[in-house]
Design a protein around this motif. Sequence first.
Motif, mmCIF file in Angstrom:
data_model
loop_
_atom_site.group_PDB
_atom_site.id
_atom_site.type_symbol
_atom_site.label_atom_id
_atom_site.label_comp_id
_atom_site.label_asym_id
_atom_site.label_seq_id
_atom_site.Cartn_x
_atom_site.Cartn_y
_atom_site.Cartn_z
ATOM 1 N N ALA A 109 1.509 7.000 -6.743
ATOM 2 C CA ALA A 109 0.828 7.017 -7.308
ATOM 3 C C ALA A 109 0.694 8.629 -7.101
ATOM 4 O O ALA A 109 -0.423 9.806 -7.147
ATOM 5 N N GLY A 110 1.494 9.177 -6.480
ATOM 6 C CA GLY A 110 1.778 10.695 -6.515
ATOM 7 C C GLY A 110 1.465 11.641 -4.690
ATOM 8 O O GLY A 110 0.571 12.315 -4.392
ATOM 9 N N GLN A 111 0.995 10.361 -3.799
ATOM 10 C CA GLN A 111 0.646 10.592 -2.099
ATOM 11 C C GLN A 111 1.417 10.258 -1.419
ATOM 12 O O GLN A 111 1.117 9.440 -0.673
ATOM 13 N N PRO A 112 2.632 11.314 -1.748
ATOM 14 C CA PRO A 112 3.579 10.434 -0.279
ATOM 15 C C PRO A 112 3.216 10.984 0.997
ATOM 16 O O PRO A 112 3.508 10.581 1.795
ATOM 17 N N ASP A 113 2.030 12.002 1.507
ATOM 18 C CA ASP A 113 1.784 11.978 2.768
ATOM 19 C C ASP A 113 1.425 11.186 3.255
ATOM 20 O O ASP A 113 1.398 10.396 4.586
ATOM 21 N N ASP A 114 -0.162 10.466 2.554
ATOM 22 C CA ASP A 114 -0.800 9.465 2.833
ATOM 23 C C ASP A 114 0.012 8.328 2.902
ATOM 24 O O ASP A 114 -0.108 7.361 4.283
ATOM 25 N N ALA A 115 1.189 8.198 2.317
ATOM 26 C CA ALA A 115 2.658 7.417 2.578
ATOM 27 C C ALA A 115 2.716 7.279 3.954
ATOM 28 O O ALA A 115 2.437 6.239 4.678
ATOM 29 N N VAL A 116 3.098 8.344 3.704
ATOM 30 C CA VAL A 116 3.218 8.308 5.610
ATOM 31 C C VAL A 116 3.068 8.281 6.450
ATOM 32 O O VAL A 116 2.744 8.061 7.676
ATOM 33 N N ASP A 117 0.929 9.043 6.493
ATOM 34 C CA ASP A 117 -0.086 8.752 7.431
ATOM 35 C C ASP A 117 0.130 7.041 7.059
ATOM 36 O O ASP A 117 -0.451 6.561 8.308
ATOM 37 N N GLU A 118 0.138 6.226 6.357
ATOM 38 C CA GLU A 118 0.156 4.967 6.368
ATOM 39 C C GLU A 118 0.714 3.863 7.498
ATOM 40 O O GLU A 118 0.711 3.206 8.465
ATOM 41 N N ARG A 119 2.430 4.717 7.554
ATOM 42 C CA ARG A 119 3.223 3.858 8.074
ATOM 43 C C ARG A 119 3.245 4.498 9.741
ATOM 44 O O ARG A 119 2.814 3.892 10.800
ATOM 45 N N ARG A 120 2.575 6.270 9.634
ATOM 46 C CA ARG A 120 2.446 6.575 11.560
ATOM 47 C C ARG A 120 1.571 5.078 11.796
ATOM 48 O O ARG A 120 1.832 5.386 13.474
ATOM 49 N N THR A 121 0.209 5.081 11.130
ATOM 50 C CA THR A 121 -0.604 4.294 11.434
ATOM 51 C C THR A 121 -0.747 2.839 12.238
ATOM 52 O O THR A 121 -0.870 2.771 13.211
ATOM 53 N N GLY A 122 0.701 2.170 11.144
ATOM 54 C CA GLY A 122 1.483 0.660 11.887
ATOM 55 C C GLY A 122 1.547 1.138 12.707
ATOM 56 O O GLY A 122 1.686 0.135 13.452
ATOM 57 N N PHE A 123 2.885 2.273 12.285
ATOM 58 C CA PHE A 123 3.141 2.067 13.922
ATOM 59 C C PHE A 123 2.202 2.534 14.804
ATOM 60 O O PHE A 123 2.822 1.507 16.722
ATOM 61 N N HIS A 124 1.334 3.223 14.936
ATOM 62 C CA HIS A 124 0.490 4.187 15.862
ATOM 63 C C HIS A 124 -0.141 2.370 16.801
ATOM 64 O O HIS A 124 -0.136 2.183 18.182
ATOM 65 N N ALA A 125 -0.438 1.199 16.025
ATOM 66 C CA ALA A 125 -1.219 0.132 15.794
ATOM 67 C C ALA A 125 0.174 -0.875 17.045
ATOM 68 O O ALA A 125 -0.620 -1.476 17.884
ATOM 69 N N LEU B 226 0.818 -0.748 -0.343
ATOM 70 C CA LEU B 226 0.004 -0.244 0.009
ATOM 71 C C LEU B 226 1.082 0.965 0.356
ATOM 72 O O LEU B 226 0.237 2.137 -0.392
ATOM 73 N N VAL B 227 1.964 1.404 0.892
ATOM 74 C CA VAL B 227 2.828 2.396 1.424
ATOM 75 C C VAL B 227 3.930 2.456 -0.750
ATOM 76 O O VAL B 227 4.093 3.650 -1.364
ATOM 77 N N ARG B 228 4.035 1.285 -1.151
ATOM 78 C CA ARG B 228 4.018 1.859 -2.364
ATOM 79 C C ARG B 228 3.281 2.792 -3.205
ATOM 80 O O ARG B 228 3.821 3.216 -4.144
ATOM 81 N N LEU B 229 1.941 1.859 -3.746
ATOM 82 C CA LEU B 229 1.235 2.126 -4.725
ATOM 83 C C LEU B 229 1.098 3.598 -3.764
ATOM 84 O O LEU B 229 0.934 4.821 -5.116
ATOM 85 N N LEU B 230 0.833 3.731 -2.744
ATOM 86 C CA LEU B 230 0.716 5.365 -2.558
ATOM 87 C C LEU B 230 2.079 6.531 -3.160
ATOM 88 O O LEU B 230 1.373 7.066 -3.660
ATOM 89 N N ILE B 231 3.030 5.551 -3.053
ATOM 90 C CA ILE B 231 4.622 6.693 -3.249
ATOM 91 C C ILE B 231 3.947 7.272 -5.059
ATOM 92 O O ILE B 231 4.437 8.337 -5.544
#
Length: 151
Positions: A22-38, A15-20
């Motif tokens: 697709a030109g959505q780096p902020d969403d990619a970082v948000d996904e990583r933060r969500t994973g880290f928070h969990a 998912l992070v690779r696809l977001l990056i």
Amino acid sequence: MHPSGYWSVGLRDLLVRLLIDAGQPDDAVDERRTGFHAQPTIDNLRSLLATVAETDRDAAHIAWAVALLRKRAARQVAYLPHLIDALILTGDDDDAWRSGLPRLDELPARQRVELLELRCQTHPAADVEAARWCPADLGGGSLFWSWRVLI
């Protein structure tokens, strides 16, 4: 809801690779933060750091992750090794020492050794307690006797 278990790491990476891509780096970082928070583990921190670096995002995400680990480690000892690893990984060896020293008995032996070794290399005589256990030569000799008191 995000998946958990065996497949979640691979799915999140995809998912992070696809977001990056697709030109959505902020969403990619948000996904990583969500994973880290969990699951605030050192592996998830490494993934967050890599994504932040790859997308040229603000390093404030790293401070957020360390703060989250610090809060969790204060409440639950199981997070203390992750906090120490995170501080070392982000280059804050002094904070790792300050955070780990009062709670050495709660750390696995490998981390006690790692903290002592880092402290001896970076502050050979600054800390009387650490200096007492630092071997004269960290590179060649057996460190067992120097570290046995901490293990």
